[in-house]
Design a protein around this motif. Sequence first.
Motif: not given
Length: 650
Positions: A106, A108, A111, A152, A452, A492, A498
Amino acid sequence: MDSDSGMGGTLLAERYEVGELLGEGGSAQVYRALDRQLDRSVAIKIVHPHLPPSDRERFSREIRTLARLSHPGIVTVYDLGEQAGRIYFTMPLLSGGPITALGPLEDDPLQLGRFLTAATFVARALHHVHAAGLIHRDLTPGNILLDGTGDDGGGMPRIMDFGLVALTEYSRHLTRSGVTLGTPQYMAPEQARGVGVSHSSDLYALGAVLYRVACGSPPFVGDSDQSVLYQHVYDAPPDPRELNPAIPDGLAQVLLGLLSKKPQGRPVSGEALAQQFEQARRDAWESGSRSQYRGGRGRSGEQPGGPLSPERLKPVWSAALPGEITWPSAVTGQDGLLAVGTRRGHLMLVSSSGAVQHSLTAGDEVTAPAAFQGRSVLYGAMDGVLRRSTLDGRVMWSHKTRAEITGAPTRWGHLVLATSRDGHLHAVNAQSGELEWAYRAAGPIAASPVIWGGAALIADEEGWVHAADAQSGAQLWRVQLQTVHATPALARLGRGQAALLIPTWPGEVHALHLQMQGGHAQPNPQEPLLWTYDLEDEIWAAPAVSGETVILAGWGGRVRAVTLRGGDDLWNRQLTGRITASPVISGQYVYVATEAGELHVLSLSTGQNVWRIHEPVGVQATPLVSGGGLYVAFMDGTLKAYLPIDERNA
């Protein structure tokens, strides 16, 4: 043991309590188990009953292979045994799931960083396998599991399931016998043709796995195994950026190189691949977090590469630029080059040593933040023209809108998105500058777009937050809050979750809870708002977020830190001057500039002042923290650099 039923409830070797079935393959089952002796949970792999001798030998070879390998990226063998004619071995219980939990990518940077860290790690683990003279032959997402240590739910990857692994000599024997083993979606062309496998075949398979993680789907799909294998042999893989425009250019090139039809077109080793991923990570940080306004398309306000010792910052150089530099401008940078616009109609490109390199002209004030795109720069002006120019000033194209460009141009796949004062979000072709679509908001827009989950998110001054499909411009949804001048920030929360942090002009900050649904970002129907925080002050500065901490700044000079998931107070600090420039987070520090000329570095965890300097001119433009330094554009047109200097060597 009952060969006709599951193994749940069985006690093996008076030590292992077999629990739930986790997975099953052609030769064995994998269960969760409790090791009574060490009081820990393990995974236990048990061979099926009545397997022919060849399959039992293959299973035994897997155990012996795993026992030979010692690397943190490879699943280790705890114990080996046999009961009632069934071989079993125990190994760590990996709770993070398959490596696909790290994607699809994404907008981010954090991430992406986790993905590239994991990709580098597994590439080096595969290099260790190859250095031992082994070829895995069957790398799939299910054979690369995460250890569950990450924030995560996923962690670092570990290669497992060596049931098809072969010593080099044995592999050649299988090839001569015409045997094709492996999983079609991840099989190298030479393996699909049965003409020989090598270490390069594993690298191709890893490329196909990581392609699926990044894009959400494998490079080739078909109605049958034969169709998929045919594509591996003869068809070029789709460019991953076509499936997922959030994939950076550098990463896309690495993935396409791994999927080269000819082994010699792939990286020469797992270590060479790891180095390519490390370079892709450096490139992604540079292009995503510094060259675009507020840390990339998510506008998190987090920038890597800040000073390790900000308490030693000293002014090193200053450059006088033509014209005032005011809100909502920002300093951006790439490859030792800084960009900032002025109200006299110039976009100034300045080297990190303070020398003015080029002055790119516009027909009016340049207050919207600029964005670098490779060896070019995108910038808009108050005359409503969006331009893409080379770094030496040659205009590649220009696109005329009906009102001033207010938001930072943002690259999304083959498109450049930019907002204008008349309430439009424009999407133009990045190569030609031709308009592809325009989205009409409910009112004027001052904020930059946030992207996003395939959605372009914009907030207008009538109080509406809009989501448009970033590829087509079709409206996805909209919600009404309050007037917004400052750019929202995205944080996120986990896979497919998010928070969009929306700062409203009257003083309330809303954390809109988003989730991926139907391929796009949507408000969470059960909990659309995570929290609302009232600063009791006007807001012109965008929020900044790092990890679980959100930084909010009111116009009256108060800076607050709150928790991401609950909006609970962590600390607050009152500064003297008004705050229009958005705060920036780098490492464990928050960088804040005020209209009174104060520059502050605050501790992210406590709010304590680490460094402070008072300059005679105020700041409205968002500073840049990059390359170990702080770069600030003052309202009178002065650009200054602050670098950590040891006073003994000054």
